[in-house]
Design a protein around this motif. Structure first.
Motif, PDB file in Angstrom:
ATOM      1  N   GLY A 209       0.802  -1.226   0.000  1.00  0.00           N
ATOM      2  CA  GLY A 209       0.000   0.000   0.000  1.00  0.00           C
ATOM      3  C   GLY A 209       0.831   1.270   0.000  1.00  0.00           C
ATOM      4  N   CYS A 210       0.139   2.393   0.166  1.00  0.00           N
ATOM      5  CA  CYS A 210       0.821   3.690   0.191  1.00  0.00           C
ATOM      6  C   CYS A 210       0.065   4.634   1.120  1.00  0.00           C
ATOM      7  CB  CYS A 210       0.914   4.267  -1.215  1.00  0.00           C
ATOM      8  SG  CYS A 210      -0.682   4.708  -1.911  1.00  0.00           S
ATOM      9  N   LEU A 211       0.613   5.846   1.308  1.00  0.00           N
ATOM     10  CA  LEU A 211       0.072   6.752   2.324  1.00  0.00           C
ATOM     11  C   LEU A 211      -1.102   7.594   1.830  1.00  0.00           C
ATOM     12  CD1 LEU A 211       3.363   8.198   3.909  1.00  0.00           C
ATOM     13  CD2 LEU A 211       1.879   6.405   4.807  1.00  0.00           C
ATOM     14  N   TYR A 212      -1.114   7.944   0.525  1.00  0.00           N
ATOM     15  CA  TYR A 212      -1.996   9.050   0.136  1.00  0.00           C
ATOM     16  C   TYR A 212      -3.243   8.695  -0.679  1.00  0.00           C
ATOM     17  CZ  TYR A 212       2.179  11.598   1.551  1.00  0.00           C
ATOM     18  OH  TYR A 212       3.240  12.060   2.257  1.00  0.00           O
ATOM     19  N   LYS A 213      -3.184   7.596  -1.460  1.00  0.00           N
ATOM     20  CA  LYS A 213      -4.325   7.237  -2.323  1.00  0.00           C
ATOM     21  C   LYS A 213      -4.778   8.430  -3.178  1.00  0.00           C
ATOM     22  CE  LYS A 213      -4.174   3.277  -0.426  1.00  0.00           C
ATOM     23  NZ  LYS A 213      -3.177   2.449  -1.036  1.00  0.00           N
ATOM     24  N   CYS A 214      -3.831   9.009  -3.894  1.00  0.00           N
ATOM     25  CA  CYS A 214      -4.094  10.211  -4.704  1.00  0.00           C
ATOM     26  C   CYS A 214      -5.118   9.916  -5.807  1.00  0.00           C
ATOM     27  CB  CYS A 214      -2.814  10.690  -5.369  1.00  0.00           C
ATOM     28  SG  CYS A 214      -1.407  10.628  -4.264  1.00  0.00           S
ATOM     29  N   GLY A 215      -5.964  10.880  -6.083  1.00  0.00           N
ATOM     30  CA  GLY A 215      -7.016  10.700  -7.077  1.00  0.00           C
ATOM     31  C   GLY A 215      -6.484  10.395  -8.466  1.00  0.00           C
ATOM     32  N   PHE A 216      -5.362  10.997  -8.869  1.00  0.00           N
ATOM     33  CA  PHE A 216      -4.884  10.871 -10.255  1.00  0.00           C
ATOM     34  C   PHE A 216      -4.187   9.538 -10.524  1.00  0.00           C
ATOM     35  CE2 PHE A 216      -0.246  10.996 -10.419  1.00  0.00           C
ATOM     36  CZ  PHE A 216       0.048  11.230  -9.083  1.00  0.00           C
ATOM     37  N   CYS A 217      -3.802   8.817  -9.480  1.00  0.00           N
ATOM     38  CA  CYS A 217      -2.841   7.715  -9.627  1.00  0.00           C
ATOM     39  C   CYS A 217      -3.471   6.482 -10.255  1.00  0.00           C
ATOM     40  CB  CYS A 217      -2.271   7.390  -8.251  1.00  0.00           C
ATOM     41  SG  CYS A 217      -1.172   5.978  -8.279  1.00  0.00           S
ATOM     42  N   ARG A 218      -2.798   5.917 -11.258  1.00  0.00           N
ATOM     43  CA  ARG A 218      -3.320   4.738 -11.959  1.00  0.00           C
ATOM     44  C   ARG A 218      -2.684   3.443 -11.468  1.00  0.00           C
ATOM     45  NH1 ARG A 218      -4.784   6.936 -17.280  1.00  0.00           N
ATOM     46  NH2 ARG A 218      -5.149   4.800 -17.946  1.00  0.00           N
ATOM     47  N   VAL A 219      -1.722   3.532 -10.566  1.00  0.00           N
ATOM     48  CA  VAL A 219      -0.985   2.316 -10.186  1.00  0.00           C
ATOM     49  C   VAL A 219      -1.220   1.895  -8.735  1.00  0.00           C
ATOM     50  CG1 VAL A 219       0.852   2.698 -11.877  1.00  0.00           C
ATOM     51  CG2 VAL A 219       1.075   3.659  -9.582  1.00  0.00           C
ATOM     52  N   LYS A 220      -1.982   2.682  -7.995  1.00  0.00           N
ATOM     53  CA  LYS A 220      -2.158   2.364  -6.571  1.00  0.00           C
ATOM     54  C   LYS A 220      -3.061   1.131  -6.395  1.00  0.00           C
ATOM     55  CE  LYS A 220      -6.126   5.502  -6.102  1.00  0.00           C
ATOM     56  NZ  LYS A 220      -6.097   6.348  -7.268  1.00  0.00           N
ATOM     57  N   ASN A 221      -3.042   0.576  -5.186  1.00  0.00           N
ATOM     58  CA  ASN A 221      -4.025  -0.446  -4.831  1.00  0.00           C
ATOM     59  C   ASN A 221      -4.873   0.100  -3.685  1.00  0.00           C
ATOM     60  OD1 ASN A 221      -2.421  -0.775  -2.510  1.00  0.00           O
ATOM     61  ND2 ASN A 221      -1.162  -2.301  -3.549  1.00  0.00           N
ATOM     62  N   GLN A 258       6.157  -2.117  -1.654  1.00  0.00           N
ATOM     63  CA  GLN A 258       5.523  -1.716  -2.911  1.00  0.00           C
ATOM     64  C   GLN A 258       5.743  -0.219  -3.182  1.00  0.00           C
ATOM     65  OE1 GLN A 258       1.477  -2.958  -1.947  1.00  0.00           O
ATOM     66  NE2 GLN A 258       1.589  -4.633  -3.398  1.00  0.00           N
ATOM     67  N   HIS A 259       4.747   0.611  -2.760  1.00  0.00           N
ATOM     68  CA  HIS A 259       4.797   2.001  -3.218  1.00  0.00           C
ATOM     69  C   HIS A 259       5.543   2.955  -2.300  1.00  0.00           C
ATOM     70  CE1 HIS A 259       2.151   0.863  -6.402  1.00  0.00           C
ATOM     71  NE2 HIS A 259       1.226   0.447  -5.573  1.00  0.00           N
ATOM     72  N   ASP A 260       5.897   2.530  -1.096  1.00  0.00           N
ATOM     73  CA  ASP A 260       6.565   3.463  -0.170  1.00  0.00           C
ATOM     74  C   ASP A 260       7.428   2.698   0.837  1.00  0.00           C
ATOM     75  OD1 ASP A 260       7.388   5.669   1.215  1.00  0.00           O
ATOM     76  OD2 ASP A 260       5.384   6.430   1.674  1.00  0.00           O
ATOM     77  N   LEU A 325       7.043  13.527  -6.119  1.00  0.00           N
ATOM     78  CA  LEU A 325       6.751  14.899  -5.679  1.00  0.00           C
ATOM     79  C   LEU A 325       5.496  15.417  -6.385  1.00  0.00           C
ATOM     80  CD1 LEU A 325      10.313  16.576  -5.711  1.00  0.00           C
ATOM     81  CD2 LEU A 325       9.109  15.545  -3.782  1.00  0.00           C
ATOM     82  N   GLU A 326       5.379  15.112  -7.636  1.00  0.00           N
ATOM     83  CA  GLU A 326       4.250  15.462  -8.528  1.00  0.00           C
ATOM     84  C   GLU A 326       4.145  16.941  -8.858  1.00  0.00           C
ATOM     85  OE1 GLU A 326       3.874  12.590  -9.137  1.00  0.00           O
ATOM     86  OE2 GLU A 326       3.479  11.380  -7.377  1.00  0.00           O
ATOM     87  N   SER A 327       4.112  17.829  -7.862  1.00  0.00           N
ATOM     88  CA  SER A 327       4.020  19.262  -8.168  1.00  0.00           C
ATOM     89  C   SER A 327       4.355  20.072  -6.924  1.00  0.00           C
ATOM     90  CB  SER A 327       2.600  19.611  -8.623  1.00  0.00           C
ATOM     91  OG  SER A 327       2.539  20.996  -8.934  1.00  0.00           O
ATOM     92  N   GLU A 337      -5.644  15.615  -6.555  1.00  0.00           N
ATOM     93  CA  GLU A 337      -6.165  14.993  -5.325  1.00  0.00           C
ATOM     94  C   GLU A 337      -5.044  14.287  -4.576  1.00  0.00           C
ATOM     95  OE1 GLU A 337     -10.118  13.099  -5.699  1.00  0.00           O
ATOM     96  OE2 GLU A 337      -9.943  13.677  -7.804  1.00  0.00           O
ATOM     97  N   LYS A 338      -3.943  15.003  -4.452  1.00  0.00           N
ATOM     98  CA  LYS A 338      -2.802  14.496  -3.676  1.00  0.00           C
ATOM     99  C   LYS A 338      -2.803  15.278  -2.358  1.00  0.00           C
ATOM    100  CE  LYS A 338       1.718  12.741  -3.893  1.00  0.00           C
ATOM    101  NZ  LYS A 338       2.093  11.526  -4.523  1.00  0.00           N
ATOM    102  N   PRO A 339      -3.041  14.608  -1.241  1.00  0.00           N
ATOM    103  CA  PRO A 339      -3.223  15.334   0.020  1.00  0.00           C
ATOM    104  C   PRO A 339      -1.902  15.816   0.621  1.00  0.00           C
ATOM    105  CG  PRO A 339      -3.468  12.983   0.381  1.00  0.00           C
ATOM    106  CD  PRO A 339      -3.225  13.157  -1.078  1.00  0.00           C
TER     107      PRO A 339
HETATM  108  S1  SF4 Z   1       0.992   8.479  -6.381  1.00  0.00           S
HETATM  109 FE1  SF4 Z   1      -0.172   6.532  -6.232  1.00  0.00          FE
HETATM  110  S2  SF4 Z   1       1.203   5.125  -5.176  1.00  0.00           S
HETATM  111 FE2  SF4 Z   1       2.004   7.201  -4.833  1.00  0.00          FE
HETATM  112  S3  SF4 Z   1       1.077   7.859  -2.898  1.00  0.00           S
HETATM  113 FE3  SF4 Z   1      -0.295   8.576  -4.505  1.00  0.00          FE
HETATM  114  S4  SF4 Z   1      -1.795   6.928  -4.746  1.00  0.00           S
HETATM  115 FE4  SF4 Z   1      -0.078   6.073  -3.613  1.00  0.00          FE
END
Ligand code: SF4
Length: 436
Positions: A209-221, A258-260, A325-327, A337-339
């Motif tokens: 898993g990961c911490l943020y569950k960002c709205g834009f992300c296509r690879v998260k679970n 996995q992601h972090d 970092l994304e932005s 939607e990255k918190p």
């Molecule tokens: S970008 Fe994706 S994998 Fe990374 S923290 Fe956000 S939702 Fe999780």
């Protein structure tokens, strides 16, 4: 010590052997390159078996499983392009991209064309085209045909062909499934830095898993972040060792999923790297050096003590940590939607620069998103970091741009990328998202 003995003994007991099956050439235990190099022609790493007919050159790993194909037909797109089969059982077509802009865009001379939707920078779908498709479908027939000419060949050649024929496409798919079962599902995305070893990494989860569950992300679970126990990590190591078996000697790198992974307890991270080196014999690989790749987040980076990076610097091999970092623009983070707060992204960028200066064998890299629809302030704030904050040009600490739209490759977008690349004082490349 144990690891170097493994390599020496292996090389002595598996001396290369060249033979023929009628008109076909057979090279067993062929020595490929022993280090990853960025070159504009096929230069394959590792020890493998090569079988060449008038139609194809086929490479098999030391478990007799197909790993590469190159067509020799006239209509094969380019004599220096080939197909690779990953340990997750995906086919990837390595294209030169006409040698125009591929290296500048990706940092590699070859463009990987993938069988799934990803941020494909230059487009094209060679895997569904002829004669590439036919070669993927028909290689077992080709091997059968070659083995029919093997009367009079050495016993070793006959036995090797038998074992290769036993590794049918169904068996290969099953091996890929087993790997995914061991690591609790496919790796949805590899860190971009794994390009340095042609994405040839052993996946080992230390967390899920990961911490943020960002709205834009296509690879998260859907999983929240959770660390795995030492027993769960050891279980994977034992199963992976069994699965890779004789071919383990051809791996020198791990991906800590996995992601972090950086969000794990520092002792767990260091312990997992040491255990993987020991149990998988990474330092004794045929391929020089060893590498660990992992992802981190803004949160895990900011909360990590300097001591962790000093400890990582003392571990075997090179360590690459990729941070999303994304932005650095708050309105863009909100769109994604990255918190996160933009101020935290800026602080993470500064910390990355100081780690890269302080540590000789740890390299922290970072990702920003790119899309023509994003606010201008996204690009302005990104340049404030990658140009203004950096001062003089550096070759460590790559920045990767990740496209938000996967199915819309466009050369016009690349033009925007080149503008940013010219202004950046850090190496800047497009992120090619690969799964495993
Ligand atoms: S970008 Fe994706 S994998 Fe990374 S923290 Fe956000 S939702 Fe999780």
């Amino acid at each position: 010590m144990l690891e170097s003995i493994k390599n020496d003994q292996y090389c002595i007991s598996h001396a290369p052997l060249t033979d023929r099956c009628g008109p076909h050439s057979i090279k067993l235990f062929k020595r490929g390159n022993s280090h990853y190099e960025k070159v504009s022609y096929p230069r394959h790493c590792g020890i493998y078996h090569e079988i060449e007919s008038s139609r194809a050159v086929m490479h098999f790993n030391l478990n007799h499983q197909l790993i590469r194909l190159t067509g020799k037909q006239r209509d094969w797109p380019h004599p220096q392009e080939w197909l690779k089969r990953t340990i997750g059982n995906d086919w990837i077509y390595y294209s030169t991209g006409g040698y125009t802009g591929v290296f500048e865009t990706t940092g590699e001379f070859y463009l990987p064309n993938l069988p799934y939707s990803t941020n494909n920078h230059l487009g094209g779908k060679p895997l569904s085209q002829e004669p590439i498709r036919s070669l993927i479908d028909n290689w077992p027939e080709e091997i059968k045909n070659i083995s029919g000419h093997c009367n009079g060949s050495s016993e070793r050649v006959a036995q090797t062909l038998e074992k290769i024929m036993a590794c049918t496409p169904a068996v290969l798919a099953e091996k890929g499934n087993t790997l995914h079962q061991v690591i609790d599902g496919p790796v949805t995305v590899l860190p971009p830095d794994t390009r340095h070893v042609d994405y040839q990494v052993i996946p080992l989860n230390v967390s899920v898993g990961c911490l943020y569950k960002c709205g834009f992300c296509r690879v998260k679970n859907n999983r929240g972040f959770a660390e795995l126990s030492v027993d769960q990590i050891d279980y994977q190591l034992v199963r992976i060792r069994e699965l890779l078996a004789a071919d383990l000697i051809n791996f020198n790198s791990i991906f800590l999923g996995q992601h972090d992974a950086l969000n794990c307890d520092p002792r767990l991270i260091c312990n997992a790297i040491e255990r993987a080196h020991h149990k998988l014999g990474l330092s004794g690989s045929y391929i020089d050096g060893s590498n660990t790749f992992l992802f981190g987040s803004v949160g895990s980076l900011l909360s990590a003590d300097t001591e962790l990076f000093d400890d990582l610097d003392l571990l075997p091999g090179r360590i690459f940590i990729n941070i999303g970092l994304e932005s650095a623009d708050q309105s863009t983070l909100d769109i994604l939607e990255k918190p996160l707060l933009a101020a935290d992204v800026t602080a993470a960028f500064s910390k990355i620069q100081s780690i890269n200066k302080r540590c000789s064998s740890v390299e922290v890299t970072a990702n920003f998103v790119t899309d023509p629809e994003l606010p201008d302030n996204h690009y302005r704030t990104m340049l404030e970091l990658i140009r203004d904050q950096v001062g003089s040009p550096r070759d460590k600490g790559c920045i990767y741009l990740s496209q938000l739209r996967f199915d819309d490759p466009s050369r016009a977008r690349l033009f925007d990328f080149y503008k940013l690349k010219r202004l950046s004082r850090l190496p800047l490349f497009m992120y090619t998202i690969q799964r495993l």
